[in-house]
Design an enzyme around this catalytic site. Structure first.
Site, PDB file in Angstrom:
ATOM      1  CG  HIS A 246     -36.345  12.286  -7.816  1.00  0.00           C
ATOM      2  ND1 HIS A 246     -36.616  13.272  -6.900  1.00  0.00           N
ATOM      3  CD2 HIS A 246     -35.201  11.676  -7.416  1.00  0.00           C
ATOM      4  CE1 HIS A 246     -35.667  13.272  -5.975  1.00  0.00           C
ATOM      5  NE2 HIS A 246     -34.807  12.317  -6.258  1.00  0.00           N
ATOM      6  CD  GLU A 305     -31.840   6.098  -8.150  1.00  0.00           C
ATOM      7  OE1 GLU A 305     -32.541   6.745  -8.957  1.00  0.00           O
ATOM      8  OE2 GLU A 305     -31.827   6.312  -6.923  1.00  0.00           O
TER       9      GLU A 305
END
Length: 363
Positions: A246, A305
């Site tokens: 991320h 996700e």
């Protein structure tokens, strides 16, 4: 000059705070752990929009107002029809949302928040050759979205899982789509324009397009015993492992933990394929170990996700619709940020540094 604006503070906000070092997400003063799985989406809408509309009703009145907004959006859909069925799902959602007039009032804000929950199931059903299902204004937002998708009242655990997901992704700092919403809002273009611009940013594969490829990865791995070899080969080719890493978090994404709990509650005997969850957990462990060994200077753990993919698949959403479902949760964050920008901000106009040729340098 900071290419990509990393660590550049562009605004002050009461909406949310992303602590990348501690792996903590705060939304309007509440830890994500205190919201996800404990607060319904309708209540979360009230929390995020508090103070941005003078006529914002209390929690008891807000849920039926959001239900009526879903019905208003459906009536628009019936009268004007859906966009071309050949459009990709997110582009169809964007085209349908563009029919809403611009403005800054609460009624429009609620229609914008309601619209993806109505339009996404209708677009999915259109691609299956099925008629859209009218909303039930008395139902919960997440439960009604699933009812409009499948044509039947969902199981309580399914509605709870989607509710948790929508709350979890509702706001997340000054990400690309939220910043886009604030830039457009700062011009006083209106809420619809801000949401449409944000959705267009979300559509980009570097922002909102990763959950589907997570499933492609799991399909490619297929079995736990092949996971390590598949992952090593993918990294040898220079491929990214979808669902890992991320831009902000240097530790485990707290949203991933919230969604893993929701997926674990959703999967169970007689409910869904528990083998899918077991495979995902094995892939998570294997990939985390391999990435730590091969890229020791970077923290590459699962992000939002990874378990989003399993959750939305189990709820019956096709992969091409995942970005639209994400927008269903995030739209309230876009609206809140847009209103905050209009009320307390100014026109966003950063500077650039020119590095091209000068007239006096011509030969």
């Amino acid at each position: 000059m900071n290419n990509g604006l990393d660590d550049v503070i562009a605004t002050e906000t009461v909406m949310s705070d992303v602590d990348g070092l501690a792996g903590r997400l705060v939304i309007r003063g509440h830890s994500l752990d205190d919201l996800a799985g404990h607060v319904g989406y309708e209540e979360l809408v009230g929390i995020l929009l508090d103070g941005f509309f003078e006529d914002l009703p209390g929690p008891k009145e807000l849920a039926p107002r959001l239900g009526m907004a879903r019905r208003e959006v459906f009536e628009m859909l019936v009268s004007e029809g859906l966009p071309d069925a050949n459009l990709p799902a997110t582009e169809a959602l964007r085209a349908a949302l563009a029919r809403l007039a611009d403005g800054e009032d609460l009624a429009l804000a609620l229609r914008l928040i309601a619209a993806p929950a109505v339009l996404t199931p209708a677009i999915i059903r259109q691609r299956r050759g099925e008629a859209a299902v009218a909303p039930d204004p008395k139902a919960g937002h997440a439960a009604d979205m699933l009812r409009m998708l499948h044509g039947a009242v969902p199981r309580p655990e399914a509605a709870a899982a989607l509710d948790t997901y929508l709350v979890t992704v509702s706001d997340h700092g000054l990400n690309a789509s939220t910043f886009t919403a604030r830039v457009v809002a700062s011009t006083q273009a209106g809420l619809t324009s801000a949401v449409l611009a944000a959705l267009s940013a979300l559509k980009g594969p570097l922002h909102g397009g990763a959950p589907g490829p997570v499933l492609d990865m799991l399909d490619g791995i297929a079995a736990a015993q092949t996971a390590e070899a598949w992952l090593e080969a993918a990294l040898d080719r220079g491929d990214r492992l979808m669902g890992f890493g991320h831009r902000v978090y240097r530790v485990r994404d707290p949203r991933a933990e919230a969604l893993k709990r929701a997926v674990t509650a959703l999967f169970g005997p007689g409910r869904n394929d528990t083998g899918r969850l077991a495979l995902a957990e094995h892939v998570e462990a294997a990939a985390t170990s391999i990435l730590a060994r091969r890229k020791p200077d970077r923290s590459l753990q699962i992000n939002v996700e990874f378990y989003t993919a399993l959750l939305l698949e189990a709820l019956g959403f096709p992969r091409e619709s995942f970005t639209s479902v994400f927008a269903t949760g995030r739209v309230v964050g876009w609206v809140g940020h847009a209103r905050e920008q209009v009320l307390y901000g100014r026109l966003i106009r950063p500077q650039s540094r020119y590095v091209g040729p000068r007239p006096d340098q011509a030969a």
